[in-house]
Design a protein around this motif. Structure first.
Motif, PDB file in Angstrom:
ATOM      1  N   UNK A  43     -28.312  53.220  28.936  1.00 20.62           N
ATOM      2  CA  UNK A  43     -28.682  52.479  30.399  1.00 20.62           C
ATOM      3  C   UNK A  43     -29.843  52.178  30.282  1.00 20.62           C
ATOM      4  N   UNK A  44     -30.517  51.750  30.867  1.00 17.90           N
ATOM      5  CA  UNK A  44     -31.936  50.657  31.268  1.00 17.90           C
ATOM      6  C   UNK A  44     -32.250  50.212  29.937  1.00 17.90           C
ATOM      7  N   UNK A  45     -30.925  49.361  29.275  1.00 18.55           N
ATOM      8  CA  UNK A  45     -31.500  48.149  28.795  1.00 18.55           C
ATOM      9  C   UNK A  45     -30.946  47.227  29.537  1.00 18.55           C
ATOM     10  N   UNK A  46     -30.635  45.962  28.814  1.00 19.17           N
ATOM     11  CA  UNK A  46     -30.705  44.294  29.176  1.00 19.17           C
ATOM     12  C   UNK A  46     -29.203  44.672  29.669  1.00 19.17           C
ATOM     13  N   UNK A  47     -28.658  44.892  28.688  1.00 21.49           N
ATOM     14  CA  UNK A  47     -26.517  44.735  29.086  1.00 21.49           C
ATOM     15  C   UNK A  47     -26.702  45.303  29.740  1.00 21.49           C
ATOM     16  N   UNK A  48     -26.840  46.710  30.136  1.00 21.87           N
ATOM     17  CA  UNK A  48     -27.047  47.695  31.140  1.00 21.87           C
ATOM     18  C   UNK A  48     -27.849  46.979  32.421  1.00 21.87           C
ATOM     19  N   UNK A  49     -28.329  46.811  32.704  1.00 22.37           N
ATOM     20  CA  UNK A  49     -29.180  46.215  33.742  1.00 22.37           C
ATOM     21  C   UNK A  49     -28.476  44.987  34.257  1.00 22.37           C
ATOM     22  N   UNK A  50     -28.004  44.243  33.279  1.00 25.10           N
ATOM     23  CA  UNK A  50     -27.031  42.776  33.906  1.00 25.10           C
ATOM     24  C   UNK A  50     -25.552  42.819  34.198  1.00 25.10           C
ATOM     25  N   UNK A  51     -25.223  43.826  33.840  1.00 21.55           N
ATOM     26  CA  UNK A  51     -24.208  44.116  33.873  1.00 21.55           C
ATOM     27  C   UNK A  51     -24.234  45.008  35.608  1.00 21.55           C
ATOM     28  N   UNK A  52     -24.759  45.818  35.655  1.00 18.78           N
ATOM     29  CA  UNK A  52     -25.281  46.384  36.937  1.00 18.78           C
ATOM     30  C   UNK A  52     -25.808  45.651  38.294  1.00 18.78           C
ATOM     31  N   UNK A  53     -26.077  44.398  37.774  1.00 20.23           N
ATOM     32  CA  UNK A  53     -26.830  43.094  39.088  1.00 20.23           C
ATOM     33  C   UNK A  53     -25.139  42.892  39.073  1.00 20.23           C
ATOM     34  N   UNK A  54     -24.536  43.311  38.799  1.00 17.78           N
ATOM     35  CA  UNK A  54     -22.698  42.383  38.942  1.00 17.78           C
ATOM     36  C   UNK A  54     -21.992  43.038  40.213  1.00 17.78           C
ATOM     37  N   UNK A  55     -22.763  44.559  40.341  1.00 17.25           N
ATOM     38  CA  UNK A  55     -21.194  44.989  40.588  1.00 17.25           C
ATOM     39  C   UNK A  55     -21.479  44.662  42.002  1.00 17.25           C
ATOM     40  N   UNK A  56     -22.573  44.417  42.499  1.00 16.76           N
ATOM     41  CA  UNK A  56     -22.147  45.208  44.105  1.00 16.76           C
ATOM     42  C   UNK A  56     -21.288  43.211  44.491  1.00 16.76           C
ATOM     43  N   UNK A  57     -21.954  42.373  43.993  1.00 14.91           N
ATOM     44  CA  UNK A  57     -21.265  40.936  44.416  1.00 14.91           C
ATOM     45  C   UNK A  57     -19.504  40.905  43.669  1.00 14.91           C
ATOM     46  N   UNK A  58     -19.447  41.548  42.774  1.00  9.34           N
ATOM     47  CA  UNK A  58     -17.768  41.611  42.201  1.00  9.34           C
ATOM     48  C   UNK A  58     -17.381  42.414  43.283  1.00  9.34           C
ATOM     49  N   UNK A  59     -17.597  43.681  43.375  1.00  9.28           N
ATOM     50  CA  UNK A  59     -17.168  44.627  44.305  1.00  9.28           C
ATOM     51  C   UNK A  59     -16.730  43.895  45.759  1.00  9.28           C
ATOM     52  N   UNK A  60     -17.418  43.345  45.673  1.00  9.31           N
ATOM     53  CA  UNK A  60     -17.238  42.454  47.599  1.00  9.31           C
ATOM     54  C   UNK A  60     -15.974  41.493  47.375  1.00  9.31           C
ATOM     55  N   UNK A  61     -16.243  40.651  46.216  1.00 11.21           N
ATOM     56  CA  UNK A  61     -15.298  39.289  46.227  1.00 11.21           C
ATOM     57  C   UNK A  61     -13.991  39.582  46.215  1.00 11.21           C
ATOM     58  N   UNK A  62     -13.901  41.127  44.840  1.00 11.42           N
ATOM     59  CA  UNK A  62     -12.637  41.273  44.062  1.00 11.42           C
ATOM     60  C   UNK A  62     -12.206  42.179  45.180  1.00 11.42           C
TER      61      UNK A  62
END
Length: 326
Positions: A43-62
């Motif tokens: 947690x806190x690294x770039x991969x983790x941050x980017x993954x969490x960045x996608x969550x709101x949009x994908x949750x809504x759209x899918x």
């Protein structure tokens, strides 16, 4: 009113309703009510941050619950292997990066080659690196740094977040290209590596531009060059290595979403569309810009073709540098 006109209007309205419902249905019919994005790093690294960045949009759209799960260890290989062995149902995604997908296969004996066991879906970010030095180092350019190291062979070292990382291999490339005598100091993550360069324990390192901007503003370290194909958005006054006459240093630490290779094309295309839509949203686009990301919208085929071009570059560099996993 002409009955033919009314019939034509009715048909048009019905078509609009049909296609509108079809579009909504396509999103609602995504086969998973819960989608896991596996981050193979802490947690806190770039991969983790980017993954969490996608969550709101994908949750809504899918119309699904999207969660991020960290499966860490072995330089990202544990999480990567987990996804490559998962069912190809679109419910388990990987937020992978250049190290885990392209570089590690040259350093570790893996059960599954990520290139063949995973399917690229969409690029999420492409972050250039920056060559930086502690402010006490008497070099204000790459040329001055190289001259300094050559003047005192064996005195200088460079930090990295671990053996086999992009950061490490860029340091090895600098050694090879310029015939430098300097020592690699591996750390367990970018945080400790940056801290020791800030403290002057190690004179220099390569690091992602996003991670370094706050530290560069502090004056404790100094940026000499970035490794992007163009100047980094968040470091516009810092020249690229290519500009300075080092064309082999066009490297971006890229990140993207992957699924098991057996995932149907229809699901891959649907995910690609929704991920690109999320990346284009104002808040996510602004966050990516602050990171210095140079990513652009790509189809799954374009992302796969880009990765294919990366393979020989890193294979040769690992071989020439003699880098090993530690």
């Amino acid at each position: 009113m002409n009955s033919k006109y009314i019939s034509g209007m009715t048909l048009k309205i019905l078509c609009l309703i049909y296609f509108g419902l079809s579009a909504q249905l396509a999103s609602a019919q995504y086969p998973c009510s819960v989608i896991k994005i596996i981050s193979p790093y802490p947690p806190g690294g770039a991969s983790d941050v980017l993954a969490r960045m996608l969550v709101p949009g994908l949750s809504k759209q899918l119309n699904a619950s999207v969660i991020v799960e960290n499966k860490t260890g072995a330089s990202g290989n544990i999480g990567t292997e987990f996804v490559s062995s998962a069912a190809g149902d679109g419910c388990t995604l990987l937020l992978g990066n250049s190290t885990g997908i392209v570089i590690n296969r040259n350093l570790y004996k893996l059960r599954n080659d990520p290139i063949t066991s995973l399917r690229p879906v969409a690029e999420v970010a492409a972050v250039p690196m920056v060559l930086y030095v502690n402010s006490s180092v008497p070099a204000n350019s790459v040329a001055e740094l190289i001259a300094l190291i050559k003047k005192e062979p064996g005195k200088y070292s460079f930090a990295s977040p671990g053996s086999g990382s992009t950061h490490h291999l860029l340091g090895e490339l600098l050694k090879l290209e310029q015939k430098l005598d300097m020592t690699h100091i591996p750390y367990r993550g970018s945080g400790p590596a940056i801290a020791d360069v800030l403290a002057g324990q190690v004179p220099m390192a390569f690091e992602s531009t996003g991670a370094m901007v706050p530290h560069l503003n502090s004056g404790k370290v100094r940026a000499l060059a970035s490794t992007g194909s163009v100047r980094a958005k968040n470091l516009p006054d810092v020249p690229t290595m290519k500009e300075l006459g080092y064309p082999k240093f066009v490297v971006e630490n890229w990140y993207g979403i992957f699924v098991p290779a057996k995932t149907p094309t229809a699901l891959v295309n649907q995910l690609n569309k929704e991920i690109n839509k999320t990346l284009a949203s104002t808040d996510v686009a602004e966050s990516l810009s602050k990171m210095g990301s140079l990513n652009g919208e790509q189809t799954p085929e374009q992302f796969a073709a880009f990765i294919k071009k990366e393979i020989p570059y890193w294979e040769l560099l690992v071989k020439q540098s003699g880098a090993t996993a530690e």
